[in-house]
Motif scaffolding. Structure first.
Motif, PDB file in Angstrom:
ATOM      1  N   TYR A   1       0.992  -1.184  -0.075  1.00 47.30           N
ATOM      2  CA  TYR A   1       0.153   0.006  -0.039  1.00 47.30           C
ATOM      3  C   TYR A   1       0.695   1.110   0.074  1.00 47.30           C
ATOM      4  CZ  TYR A   1      -3.553   3.501   1.588  1.00 47.30           C
ATOM      5  OH  TYR A   1      -4.356   4.540   1.408  1.00 47.30           O
ATOM      6  N   LYS A   2       0.850   1.887  -1.033  1.00 48.08           N
ATOM      7  CA  LYS A   2       1.446   3.330  -1.246  1.00 48.08           C
ATOM      8  C   LYS A   2       3.032   3.067  -1.148  1.00 48.08           C
ATOM      9  CE  LYS A   2      -2.165   6.506   0.347  1.00 48.08           C
ATOM     10  NZ  LYS A   2      -2.629   7.591   1.649  1.00 48.08           N
TER      11      LYS A   2
ATOM     12  N   ASP B   1      -4.716  -0.519 -11.102  1.00 48.93           N
ATOM     13  CA  ASP B   1      -5.581  -0.052  -9.986  1.00 48.93           C
ATOM     14  C   ASP B   1      -6.097  -1.408  -9.240  1.00 48.93           C
ATOM     15  OD1 ASP B   1      -7.394   2.411 -12.174  1.00 48.93           O
ATOM     16  OD2 ASP B   1      -5.353   2.494 -11.272  1.00 48.93           O
TER      17      ASP B   1
ATOM     18  N   TYR C   1      -8.451  -3.459  -2.499  1.00 49.78           N
ATOM     19  CA  TYR C   1      -7.985  -4.018  -1.305  1.00 49.78           C
ATOM     20  C   TYR C   1      -9.318  -5.021  -0.782  1.00 49.78           C
ATOM     21  CZ  TYR C   1      -3.676  -1.729  -1.587  1.00 49.78           C
ATOM     22  OH  TYR C   1      -2.497  -1.473  -2.166  1.00 49.78           O
TER      23      TYR C   1
ATOM     24  N   GLU D   1     -10.507  -0.704   1.094  1.00 49.76           N
ATOM     25  CA  GLU D   1      -9.501   0.339   0.486  1.00 49.76           C
ATOM     26  C   GLU D   1      -9.155   0.338  -1.058  1.00 49.76           C
ATOM     27  OE1 GLU D   1      -8.315   3.200   1.680  1.00 49.76           O
ATOM     28  OE2 GLU D   1      -9.339   3.053   3.809  1.00 49.76           O
ATOM     29  N   LYS D   2      -8.995   1.415  -1.700  1.00 47.40           N
ATOM     30  CA  LYS D   2      -8.609   1.479  -3.044  1.00 47.40           C
ATOM     31  C   LYS D   2      -7.250   2.086  -3.391  1.00 47.40           C
ATOM     32  CE  LYS D   2     -13.415   1.363  -4.623  1.00 47.40           C
ATOM     33  NZ  LYS D   2     -13.608  -0.159  -5.037  1.00 47.40           N
ATOM     34  N   GLU D   3      -6.619   1.801  -4.426  1.00 47.44           N
ATOM     35  CA  GLU D   3      -5.650   2.551  -4.729  1.00 47.44           C
ATOM     36  C   GLU D   3      -5.209   2.433  -6.276  1.00 47.44           C
ATOM     37  OE1 GLU D   3      -1.871   1.054  -3.032  1.00 47.44           O
ATOM     38  OE2 GLU D   3      -0.784   2.856  -3.630  1.00 47.44           O
ATOM     39  N   THR D   4      -4.835   3.548  -6.797  1.00 51.99           N
ATOM     40  CA  THR D   4      -4.707   3.609  -8.250  1.00 51.99           C
ATOM     41  C   THR D   4      -3.106   3.704  -8.699  1.00 51.99           C
ATOM     42  OG1 THR D   4      -5.144   5.989  -8.311  1.00 51.99           O
ATOM     43  CG2 THR D   4      -7.006   4.546  -8.714  1.00 51.99           C
TER      44      THR D   4
ATOM     45  N   VAL E   1      -0.704   1.683  -9.212  1.00 53.75           N
ATOM     46  CA  VAL E   1       0.365   0.867  -8.411  1.00 53.75           C
ATOM     47  C   VAL E   1       1.463   0.301  -9.400  1.00 53.75           C
ATOM     48  CG1 VAL E   1       0.726  -0.958  -6.804  1.00 53.75           C
ATOM     49  CG2 VAL E   1      -1.517   0.260  -6.754  1.00 53.75           C
TER      50      VAL E   1
END
Length: 357
Positions: free
Chosen positions: A288-289, A309, A312, A316-319, A321
């Motif tokens: 994550y990050k 993208d 989780y 949570e979401k993350e773009t 990556v």
């Protein structure tokens, strides 16, 4: 001569089915007598030397004034001798292997000696004509018998794979290391994303035009042309053979990545050079990050720049990556038990403690 010669003294009638040499060639082709031309002679009115024929061939061709010696009754050719066909098969194998070893031809060039229309298959006429061009003169039935020795799915057709397999062809050992390395460097350059890591998945898709999951030889050639990579035909085919490790005539994604990564230590960073292709919907573990711990999730989208993208498992979401921050969920490495939410709470407590101190 009892075999290749035409009729001896027999005169054929109009409408009779025969075989004739088209335009004096060595081969006999089936047809029908359209007209009998008899020339007058003061010596012998019945001799076939005074007779020619107009022939309508079964394939649509027509010829006039065919000499009697170039015409024979259908079925007059010698019966197929399977032992002799085996010997001719060995002779064919030696001729083609010699062309590969001594002239530097590759498997595909040898195959296309027969496949004149580049359809990807050799039909009966192409096979018989190709044999004749290298000095192996067989009748139609003999050529068919030899074709039966090629393990193709369709009778009367020889695929590229069946051609190579039946003839047990061996690749030459010419050193193409320099060409391979130049191509490998260029593919890695094209696959490199803004994060500094290659995205072979995107590059593979540029070659795999039909989305089949494999790159055939024509797709590979076309892909290199579109990427402005110029190789000679000989170098191109030798490099293709280096990709195609199992000899099935296709380049799989695994073979593609293996070639590009040779001596490079992999491209998925923490996954130890894992060449497993990750796609949308795959379960993965992600930093994550970019932090040190991995958290489980799923790929929601694969971006054109090679990033992903992620959704989780904890919501949570993350773009965007980077691929080096991902690894397959079944990597064999134990999943961390601490959730990312716990880390965030701990960081917030630490921040509050620092501001109040």
């Amino acid at each position: 001569d009892g075999y290749h010669g035409g009729s001896s003294s027999r005169i054929f009638d109009e409408g009779e089915k025969v075989e004739a040499r088209f335009r004096g060639s060595e081969r006999f082709y089936p047809g029908r007598i359209r007209h009998v031309n008899r020339m007058r002679s003061t010596y012998d009115m019945s001799s076939d030397s005074n007779t020619t024929y107009d022939i309508d061939f079964d394939d649509g061709e027509r010829e006039s004034n065919v000499r009697a010696r170039d015409v024979r009754a259908r079925g007059s050719e010698r019966p197929v001798n399977e032992y002799e066909i085996d010997e001719e098969m060995d002779r064919l194998r030696r001729k083609i292997q010699t062309a590969i070893d001594d002239k530097g031809l590759d498997f595909l060039e040898c195959f296309e000696h027969f496949d004149r229309d580049y359809s990807g298959e050799i039909d009966e006429r192409e096979f018989q004509d190709g044999l004749r061009r290298i000095g192996i003169d067989l009748t139609r039935d003999e050529a068919r018998s030899m074709m039966d020795r090629f393990p193709s799915r369709r009778r009367g057709r020889i695929s590229y794979r069946a051609f190579v397999k039946a003839l047990r062809l061996r690749r030459t050992t010419d050193n193409t290391a320099e060409v391979e390395q130049l191509l490998r460097d260029e593919l890695n350059r094209l696959a490199t994303t803004r994060h500094g890591r290659p995205n072979f998945s995107r590059l593979f898709d540029e070659f795999d035009r039909d989305g089949s999951g494999d790159i055939d030889r024509r797709e590979f050639r076309k892909g290199l042309e579109q990427l402005h990579i110029s190789l000679t035909t000989r170098d191109l085919m030798r490099v293709i053979n280096r990709f195609d490790r199992n000899g099935d005539g296709l380049i799989s994604y695994k073979e593609f990545v293996k070639f590009c990564e040779a001596g490079d230590g992999g491209y998925y960073g923490s996954s130890g050079g894992n060449s497993t292709r990750m796609r949308e919907g795959d379960k993965v573990e992600c930093r994550y990050k970019g932090r040190g711990k991995y958290y489980p999730g799923r790929i929601r989208r694969e971006n054109r720049d090679g990033t992903f993208d992620i959704d989780y498992d904890d919501g949570e979401k993350e773009t965007d990556v980077a691929p080096e921050n991902l690894r397959p969920i079944d990597s064999g490495i134990a999943k961390p038990q601490m959730s990312r939410v716990g880390d965030r709470v701990r960081e917030e407590i630490r921040r509050l403690a620092e501001t109040t101190s």
